[in-house]
Scaffold this motif. Structure first.
Motif, PDB file in Angstrom:
ATOM      1  N   ASP A  72      -8.306  13.296   6.174  1.00 19.08           N
ATOM      2  CA  ASP A  72      -8.926  12.754   5.009  1.00 19.08           C
ATOM      3  C   ASP A  72      -7.961  11.848   4.173  1.00 19.08           C
ATOM      4  OD1 ASP A  72     -11.274  14.134   5.228  1.00 19.08           O
ATOM      5  OD2 ASP A  72     -10.615  15.768   3.684  1.00 19.08           O
TER       6      ASP A  72
ATOM      7  N   VAL B  55      -2.826   6.622  -2.303  1.00 21.08           N
ATOM      8  CA  VAL B  55      -3.157   8.197  -2.091  1.00 21.08           C
ATOM      9  C   VAL B  55      -2.091   9.169  -2.406  1.00 21.08           C
ATOM     10  CG1 VAL B  55      -3.926   9.837  -0.313  1.00 21.08           C
ATOM     11  CG2 VAL B  55      -4.683   7.739   0.005  1.00 21.08           C
TER      12      VAL B  55
ATOM     13  N   TYR C 204      -6.671   6.979  -5.563  1.00 22.68           N
ATOM     14  CA  TYR C 204      -7.566   7.597  -4.990  1.00 22.68           C
ATOM     15  C   TYR C 204      -7.657   8.926  -6.064  1.00 22.68           C
ATOM     16  CZ  TYR C 204     -11.510   9.170  -1.849  1.00 22.68           C
ATOM     17  OH  TYR C 204     -12.672   9.484  -1.450  1.00 22.68           O
TER      18      TYR C 204
ATOM     19  N   ASN D 198      -7.151   4.428 -12.110  1.00 25.78           N
ATOM     20  CA  ASN D 198      -7.952   3.472 -11.298  1.00 25.78           C
ATOM     21  C   ASN D 198      -7.008   3.447 -10.106  1.00 25.78           C
ATOM     22  OD1 ASN D 198     -10.446   3.063 -10.705  1.00 25.78           O
ATOM     23  ND2 ASN D 198     -10.178   0.731 -11.449  1.00 25.78           N
TER      24      ASN D 198
ATOM     25  N   ILE E 154      -8.504   8.552   5.807  1.00 20.52           N
ATOM     26  CA  ILE E 154      -9.767   7.912   5.193  1.00 20.52           C
ATOM     27  C   ILE E 154      -9.745   7.633   3.828  1.00 20.52           C
ATOM     28  CG2 ILE E 154     -12.100   8.284   4.694  1.00 20.52           C
ATOM     29  CD1 ILE E 154     -12.059  10.604   7.269  1.00 20.52           C
ATOM     30  N   PHE E 155      -8.926   8.117   3.097  1.00 23.39           N
ATOM     31  CA  PHE E 155      -8.666   8.024   1.623  1.00 23.39           C
ATOM     32  C   PHE E 155      -7.817   6.706   1.688  1.00 23.39           C
ATOM     33  CE2 PHE E 155      -9.016  12.418  -0.262  1.00 23.39           C
ATOM     34  CZ  PHE E 155     -10.374  12.538   0.227  1.00 23.39           C
TER      35      PHE E 155
ATOM     36  N   LYS F 193       0.992  -1.021   0.066  1.00 20.82           N
ATOM     37  CA  LYS F 193       0.139  -0.029   0.066  1.00 20.82           C
ATOM     38  C   LYS F 193       0.935   1.298   0.172  1.00 20.82           C
ATOM     39  CE  LYS F 193      -4.320  -0.988   2.057  1.00 20.82           C
ATOM     40  NZ  LYS F 193      -5.090  -0.583   3.458  1.00 20.82           N
TER      41      LYS F 193
ATOM     42  N   GLN G 164      -7.667   4.193   3.565  1.00 20.34           N
ATOM     43  CA  GLN G 164      -8.251   2.942   3.903  1.00 20.34           C
ATOM     44  C   GLN G 164      -9.066   2.204   2.916  1.00 20.34           C
ATOM     45  OE1 GLN G 164     -10.991   3.999   7.310  1.00 20.34           O
ATOM     46  NE2 GLN G 164      -9.216   3.818   8.488  1.00 20.34           N
ATOM     47  N   THR G 165      -9.229   3.219   1.702  1.00 18.52           N
ATOM     48  CA  THR G 165      -9.845   2.369   0.472  1.00 18.52           C
ATOM     49  C   THR G 165      -8.891   1.278  -0.428  1.00 18.52           C
ATOM     50  OG1 THR G 165      -8.987   4.171  -0.922  1.00 18.52           O
ATOM     51  CG2 THR G 165     -11.358   4.564   0.040  1.00 18.52           C
ATOM     52  N   GLY G 166      -7.677   1.419  -0.005  1.00 16.56           N
ATOM     53  CA  GLY G 166      -6.589   0.606  -0.551  1.00 16.56           C
ATOM     54  C   GLY G 166      -6.188   1.283  -1.658  1.00 16.56           C
ATOM     55  N   LYS G 167      -6.534   2.339  -2.298  1.00 16.20           N
ATOM     56  CA  LYS G 167      -6.109   2.902  -3.376  1.00 16.20           C
ATOM     57  C   LYS G 167      -4.779   3.627  -3.012  1.00 16.20           C
ATOM     58  CE  LYS G 167      -9.437   2.536  -6.091  1.00 16.20           C
ATOM     59  NZ  LYS G 167      -9.584   1.692  -7.454  1.00 16.20           N
TER      60      LYS G 167
END
Ligand code: UTP
Length: 230
Positions: free
Chosen positions: A102, A113, A93, A90, A105-106, A41, A108-111
């Motif tokens: 923020d 950042v 984020y 894709n 939080i972003f 990540k 945590q999507t796995g994208k």
């Protein structure tokens, strides 16, 4: 993935020179893509680069104070973040976070950042350190345009030697002797203090070859390792 790592990377201004080009950004995006495809990540902080310094110089001539100049640097580092996001597509984020909250939080999507600066008074290297701490990163990698931390500025002093290791304490001494103006937070004391307290393994590497990021993750000893707690 068992060996999944959380990695914070700061990419310095060398990726965003005044004569901006897409090529190097594409090369970086390819490297970052390989790293996440291996299950890791990533949180990436982009610097302001040549454009930030250009805008800051002009703003200063027009009478802007240092906080305004810093804010200009922050805004441009965010634009640079959008350039990298554009190529990551894709995998990234789609929005650049403007706060640590923020960003978490972003993340945590796995994208991936990608972000720029946060608040006036420090560099994007400090932002990377704060984010490395916030996401509990396994590594903080600072990609610059030189091979690591030197005994003196290698661009000025030809006898300057690259250090394989340096203590955070020694770096702080060097940082406090240096400049802290908008556009030139050479070695940023805040970044070093955060690295020291978070104890996140931190490496300064030469980012002109983005593959050096992968080499560092694999444990190759390139660049300069910042040693804490000694
Ligand atoms: P940097 O100086 O961190 O960008 O940010 P850079 O181009 O990566 O620098 P190098 O390559 O590491 O030397 C650009 C400017 O934006 C402001 C500062 O003025 C900084 O010099 N800034 C950036 C802030 O004030 N706060 C931040 O959180 C980030």
């Amino acid at each position: 993935v068992e060996n999944a790592l959380k990695i914070a990377v700061k990419i310095g201004g060398h990726l965003f020179p005044t004569e901006l080009g897409a090529e190097k950004i594409i090369e970086y995006a390819e490297t970052l893509t390989r790293i996440v495809n291996q299950g890791n990540k990533l949180l990436v902080v982009t610097g302001g680069g040549g454009e930030a310094r250009k805008y800051i110089d002009i703003a200063r001539k027009l009478g802007a104070d240092e906080t305004v100049c810093d804010q200009i640097g922050i805004d441009i580092s965010r634009l640079n973040a959008y350039l990298l996001i554009s190529k990551l597509g894709n995998l990234a984020y789609p929005e650049v976070p403007t706060s640590i909250k923020d960003a978490k939080i972003f993340f945590q999507t796995g994208k991936i950042v990608v972000m720029g600066g946060l608040t006036p008074g420090h560099s994007t290297t400090a932002v990377g350190a704060l984010m490395a701490e916030a996401i509990k990163a396994d590594f903080y990698i600072i990609a610059t345009d030189v091979d690591g931390i030197y005994t003196a500025d290698p661009k000025i002093d030809r006898k300057a030697k690259k250090l394989d290791k340096i203590t955070a304490r020694k770096m702080l001494e060097m940082a406090l002797a240096g400049k802290c103006w908008a556009g030139t937070y050479a070695l940023d004391p805040l970044a070093i203090k955060v690295i020291e307290r978070s104890k996140i393994p931190t490496y300064y590497i030469n980012g002109r070859d983005p593959k050096n990021i992968e080499r560092t993750i694999k444990g190759e000893k390139i660049g300069t390792h910042v040693v804490v707690g000694e």
